[in-house]
Design a protein around this motif. Structure first.
Motif, PDB file in Angstrom:
ATOM      1  N   ARG A   1       0.836  -1.216   0.000  1.00 25.81           N
ATOM      2  CA  ARG A   1       0.000   0.000   0.000  1.00 25.81           C
ATOM      3  C   ARG A   1       0.862   1.253   0.000  1.00 25.81           C
ATOM      4  NH1 ARG A   1      -2.876  -1.468  -2.849  1.00 25.81           N
ATOM      5  NH2 ARG A   1      -2.507  -3.692  -2.623  1.00 25.81           N
ATOM      6  N   VAL A   2       1.958   1.245   0.738  1.00 28.34           N
ATOM      7  CA  VAL A   2       2.852   2.402   0.769  1.00 28.34           C
ATOM      8  C   VAL A   2       3.466   2.645  -0.609  1.00 28.34           C
ATOM      9  CG1 VAL A   2       5.075   3.255   1.639  1.00 28.34           C
ATOM     10  CG2 VAL A   2       3.386   2.305   3.233  1.00 28.34           C
ATOM     11  N   PHE A   3       3.934   1.596  -1.261  1.00 25.61           N
ATOM     12  CA  PHE A   3       4.567   1.759  -2.565  1.00 25.61           C
ATOM     13  C   PHE A   3       3.554   2.066  -3.665  1.00 25.61           C
ATOM     14  CE2 PHE A   3       8.337   0.146  -0.573  1.00 25.61           C
ATOM     15  CZ  PHE A   3       9.388   0.636  -1.339  1.00 25.61           C
ATOM     16  N   CYS A   4       2.305   1.610  -3.498  1.00 28.41           N
ATOM     17  CA  CYS A   4       1.280   1.901  -4.502  1.00 28.41           C
ATOM     18  C   CYS A   4       0.798   3.342  -4.428  1.00 28.41           C
ATOM     19  CB  CYS A   4       0.088   0.958  -4.318  1.00 28.41           C
ATOM     20  SG  CYS A   4       0.330  -0.708  -4.996  1.00 28.41           S
TER      21      CYS A   4
ATOM     22  N   ARG B   1       4.208   6.261   7.024  1.00 31.70           N
ATOM     23  CA  ARG B   1       3.547   6.490   5.735  1.00 31.70           C
ATOM     24  C   ARG B   1       2.228   5.733   5.620  1.00 31.70           C
ATOM     25  NH1 ARG B   1       7.525   9.070   2.521  1.00 31.70           N
ATOM     26  NH2 ARG B   1       6.178   8.892   0.684  1.00 31.70           N
ATOM     27  N   LEU B   2       1.558   5.533   6.744  1.00 30.94           N
ATOM     28  CA  LEU B   2       0.288   4.794   6.753  1.00 30.94           C
ATOM     29  C   LEU B   2      -0.900   5.707   7.033  1.00 30.94           C
ATOM     30  CD1 LEU B   2       1.338   1.572   8.718  1.00 30.94           C
ATOM     31  CD2 LEU B   2       1.124   1.873   6.233  1.00 30.94           C
ATOM     32  N   GLY B   3      -0.709   7.005   6.855  1.00 32.72           N
ATOM     33  CA  GLY B   3      -1.801   7.933   7.077  1.00 32.72           C
ATOM     34  C   GLY B   3      -2.707   8.060   5.867  1.00 32.72           C
ATOM     35  N   GLY B   4      -3.810   8.782   6.050  1.00 30.26           N
ATOM     36  CA  GLY B   4      -4.713   9.086   4.940  1.00 30.26           C
ATOM     37  C   GLY B   4      -5.273   7.869   4.238  1.00 30.26           C
ATOM     38  N   ASN B   5      -5.346   7.978   2.925  1.00 34.90           N
ATOM     39  CA  ASN B   5      -5.937   6.918   2.110  1.00 34.90           C
ATOM     40  C   ASN B   5      -5.142   5.623   2.186  1.00 34.90           C
ATOM     41  OD1 ASN B   5      -6.155   5.697  -1.015  1.00 34.90           O
ATOM     42  ND2 ASN B   5      -8.094   6.327  -0.099  1.00 34.90           N
ATOM     43  N   THR B   6      -3.820   5.721   2.400  1.00 34.73           N
ATOM     44  CA  THR B   6      -2.987   4.513   2.480  1.00 34.73           C
ATOM     45  C   THR B   6      -3.442   3.620   3.624  1.00 34.73           C
ATOM     46  OG1 THR B   6      -1.086   5.684   1.548  1.00 34.73           O
ATOM     47  CG2 THR B   6      -0.640   3.628   2.722  1.00 34.73           C
TER      48      THR B   6
ATOM     49  N   GLN C   1      -6.451   3.533   4.970  1.00 37.17           N
ATOM     50  CA  GLN C   1      -7.760   2.980   4.627  1.00 37.17           C
ATOM     51  C   GLN C   1      -7.627   1.799   3.668  1.00 37.17           C
ATOM     52  OE1 GLN C   1     -10.558   5.922   3.248  1.00 37.17           O
ATOM     53  NE2 GLN C   1     -10.015   7.385   4.840  1.00 37.17           N
ATOM     54  N   MET C   2      -6.754   1.938   2.675  1.00 41.02           N
ATOM     55  CA  MET C   2      -6.581   0.861   1.707  1.00 41.02           C
ATOM     56  C   MET C   2      -5.916  -0.354   2.352  1.00 41.02           C
ATOM     57  SD  MET C   2      -8.182   2.047  -0.765  1.00 41.02           S
ATOM     58  CE  MET C   2      -7.919   0.667  -1.874  1.00 41.02           C
ATOM     59  N   LEU C   3      -5.010  -0.111   3.280  1.00 41.45           N
ATOM     60  CA  LEU C   3      -4.412  -1.225   4.014  1.00 41.45           C
ATOM     61  C   LEU C   3      -5.494  -2.033   4.720  1.00 41.45           C
ATOM     62  CD1 LEU C   3      -2.147  -2.848   5.456  1.00 41.45           C
ATOM     63  CD2 LEU C   3      -2.136  -1.026   7.192  1.00 41.45           C
ATOM     64  N   LEU C   4      -6.363  -1.350   5.434  1.00 37.21           N
ATOM     65  CA  LEU C   4      -7.429  -2.042   6.163  1.00 37.21           C
ATOM     66  C   LEU C   4      -8.340  -2.798   5.209  1.00 37.21           C
ATOM     67  CD1 LEU C   4      -8.342   0.696   8.803  1.00 37.21           C
ATOM     68  CD2 LEU C   4      -6.907  -1.334   9.122  1.00 37.21           C
ATOM     69  N   ARG C   5      -8.651  -2.186   4.070  1.00 39.00           N
ATOM     70  CA  ARG C   5      -9.511  -2.848   3.091  1.00 39.00           C
ATOM     71  C   ARG C   5      -8.850  -4.118   2.550  1.00 39.00           C
ATOM     72  NH1 ARG C   5     -13.605  -1.193  -0.255  1.00 39.00           N
ATOM     73  NH2 ARG C   5     -14.409  -0.350   1.712  1.00 39.00           N
ATOM     74  N   PHE C   6      -7.565  -4.043   2.225  1.00 39.08           N
ATOM     75  CA  PHE C   6      -6.896  -5.178   1.590  1.00 39.08           C
ATOM     76  C   PHE C   6      -6.570  -6.312   2.560  1.00 39.08           C
ATOM     77  CE2 PHE C   6      -6.412  -2.350  -2.029  1.00 39.08           C
ATOM     78  CZ  PHE C   6      -6.472  -3.234  -3.104  1.00 39.08           C
ATOM     79  N   VAL C   7      -6.459  -6.025   3.839  1.00 38.97           N
ATOM     80  CA  VAL C   7      -6.223  -7.127   4.783  1.00 38.97           C
ATOM     81  C   VAL C   7      -7.536  -7.752   5.251  1.00 38.97           C
ATOM     82  CG1 VAL C   7      -4.010  -6.233   5.601  1.00 38.97           C
ATOM     83  CG2 VAL C   7      -6.119  -5.649   6.851  1.00 38.97           C
ATOM     84  N   GLY C   8      -8.661  -7.171   4.841  1.00 38.92           N
ATOM     85  CA  GLY C   8      -9.953  -7.762   5.163  1.00 38.92           C
ATOM     86  C   GLY C   8     -10.633  -7.213   6.399  1.00 38.92           C
TER      87      GLY C   8
ATOM     88  N   GLY D   1     -14.290  -1.921   7.087  1.00 44.91           N
ATOM     89  CA  GLY D   1     -14.307  -0.475   7.200  1.00 44.91           C
ATOM     90  C   GLY D   1     -14.713   0.202   5.903  1.00 44.91           C
ATOM     91  N   PHE D   2     -14.829   1.509   5.964  1.00 41.15           N
ATOM     92  CA  PHE D   2     -15.175   2.322   4.798  1.00 41.15           C
ATOM     93  C   PHE D   2     -13.914   2.880   4.156  1.00 41.15           C
ATOM     94  CE2 PHE D   2     -15.463   5.102   8.570  1.00 41.15           C
ATOM     95  CZ  PHE D   2     -14.555   6.096   8.237  1.00 41.15           C
ATOM     96  N   VAL D   3     -14.066   3.347   2.925  1.00 44.76           N
ATOM     97  CA  VAL D   3     -12.993   4.031   2.218  1.00 44.76           C
ATOM     98  C   VAL D   3     -13.554   5.351   1.707  1.00 44.76           C
ATOM     99  CG1 VAL D   3     -11.475   4.014   0.200  1.00 44.76           C
ATOM    100  CG2 VAL D   3     -11.792   1.920   1.531  1.00 44.76           C
ATOM    101  N   THR D   4     -12.894   6.445   2.010  1.00 41.65           N
ATOM    102  CA  THR D   4     -13.391   7.745   1.563  1.00 41.65           C
ATOM    103  C   THR D   4     -12.900   8.048   0.152  1.00 41.65           C
ATOM    104  OG1 THR D   4     -11.541   8.835   2.716  1.00 41.65           O
ATOM    105  CG2 THR D   4     -13.653   8.721   3.873  1.00 41.65           C
TER     106      THR D   4
END
Length: 229
Positions: free
Chosen positions: A49-52, A148-153, A155-162, A165-168
């Motif tokens: 997620r950080v590199f993406c 580097r895990l703030g903001g959208n990163t 949120q996407m981490l939480l989404r991809f690990v299952g 949660g929501f994603v803004t």
């Protein structure tokens, strides 16, 4: 505020009916599976997620086998004991994307994962126990204790690990604004995040549905008529 029943009806109409919409829904969050996920896989997803972030995801996916090898299969204990010349060598390693700040975030996040694992048994167990009704608290922790895990990163981490949660995303925010929520077009402030959290909490209570499901339907109810968000 618009009821979620109205939002889902709009999404169904846009996507060809209830059955067609259901086919676009993500799998139900598996908290038991998340609790069993190894710390190495959590760190791997953090790194991806950080590199993406701000980069073409397809490039990262194509090079991912190289990332796994270069970063020692993301075993936190091994990474935290690597000397400085190992990390300096990664700056010249063609198997990965050679971004210095992001490379060093892996070392920091390996230590972060280890610290949480010591406190809770594993990072997966820690995530599985955190309530979806306080996603903004979890995002704040990821931002402050991780690298580097703030903001959208985050949120996407939480989404991809299952995690549930929501994603803004742009479409989710557009849906919320259309429903009557007074937030900016880009949700960045703590105040706006708190409003988003409160609204998803209300919809979850109203419907009994997962936050991931609510977020997905919300995204598909507005914007360009596409199947992803």
């Amino acid at each position: 505020m618009t009821s979620f029943k109205t939002i889902r009806a709009r999404a169904e109409k846009r996507k060809g009916g209830p059955k067609a919409l259901e086919k676009l829904m993500p799998e139900k969050p598996d908290l038991k599976g998340l609790a069993k996920r190894g710390d190495d896989r959590i760190l791997a997803e953090m790194t991806k997620r950080v590199f993406c972030a701000g980069f073409a995801w397809s490039v990262i996916e194509t090079k991912w086998d190289g990332f796994e090898k270069a970063f020692l299969q993301f075993q936190p204990a091994k990474l935290t004991f690597q000397p400085e010349d190992y990390w300096e060598g990664l700056l010249r390693d063609a198997r990965i994307v050679r971004n210095g700040a992001k490379i060093m975030s892996v070392r920091d996040n390996a230590a972060f994962v280890q610290a949480i694992a010591r406190e809770h048994g594993s990072f997966g167990r820690f995530l599985a126990k955190w309530p979806s009704s306080d996603q903004i608290g979890l995002l704040d922790l990821l931002s402050k204790r991780g690298s580097r895990l703030g903001g959208n990163t985050g949120q996407m981490l939480l989404r991809f690990v299952g995690w549930d949660g929501f994603v803004t995303s742009r479409d989710v925010v557009a849906c919320l604004r259309d429903a009557g929520l007074d937030i900016a077009e880009e949700v960045k402030s703590k105040g706006d995040l708190a409003k988003v959290q409160a609204q998803f909490n209300a919809w979850a209570e109203e419907t009994g549905l997962s936050y991931t499901y609510l977020s997905r339907v919300c995204a598909l109810s507005v914007g360009e008529n596409r199947s992803d968000h």
